[in-house]
Motif scaffolding. Sequence first.
Motif, PDB file in Angstrom:
ATOM      1  N   ALA A  69      85.451  36.261  80.371  1.00 22.73           N
ATOM      2  CA  ALA A  69      85.475  34.845  80.738  1.00 22.73           C
ATOM      3  C   ALA A  69      84.070  34.263  80.710  1.00 22.73           C
ATOM      4  CB  ALA A  69      86.109  34.660  82.118  1.00 22.73           C
ATOM      5  N   ILE A  79      94.627  34.318  80.768  1.00 17.33           N
ATOM      6  CA  ILE A  79      94.632  35.199  81.940  1.00 17.33           C
ATOM      7  C   ILE A  79      95.959  35.093  82.671  1.00 17.33           C
ATOM      8  CG2 ILE A  79      93.639  33.721  83.738  1.00 17.33           C
ATOM      9  CD1 ILE A  79      92.762  37.366  82.954  1.00 17.33           C
ATOM     10  N   ALA A 117      88.760  35.820  86.435  1.00 18.80           N
ATOM     11  CA  ALA A 117      88.456  34.992  85.261  1.00 18.80           C
ATOM     12  C   ALA A 117      87.672  33.748  85.678  1.00 18.80           C
ATOM     13  CB  ALA A 117      89.735  34.605  84.530  1.00 18.80           C
TER      14      ALA A 117
END
Length: 170
Positions: free
Chosen positions: A46, A83, A111
Amino acid sequence: MPPIDDSMIVGRLLVAFGLGFVLGFEREIRGQQAGLRTHMLVCLGACLFTLCSIFIAVPLAGGESEEIRADIGRIASQIVVGISFLGGGAILRQDSRIRGLTTAANLWLTASVGLATGLGFILAAVLTVLLALFTLVGLRGLEPLVQRLRLRLKLTEEDAPPPPSRPRDD
């Protein structure tokens, strides 16, 4: 926005790596399927996607033409979508119980920590990890209390007399 140099990139990636480790370690010691490595990779990925989105926008923002525009939020939104798919895979149904909701939520949170780290919001990312750890570890002590309270409520409901019947309006 000030330019991001190589040391900032390395620093943000290392912070995301470390914060992912912290969140994943808690899941790992609890024996969850999505543990240490999964959380570290989610947070690191991320962060890298976020850094990439910043670099996509930087050359475009300095252009002289007003027609060159970039929506750097698109990559961030795709991280959330991606995610969510990964987190959905962590949720399992066993008989009448559902397992993995906390792990899925923790992956989603990881994330966001990576995304925040990539943007340079280190304080927010660290505070989020600390609050998440408090939620995951610190609040575990409340579970027995909540279970006892549920049992009391259930016993009270079973012992309570039935509600009085209402006269029918015919």
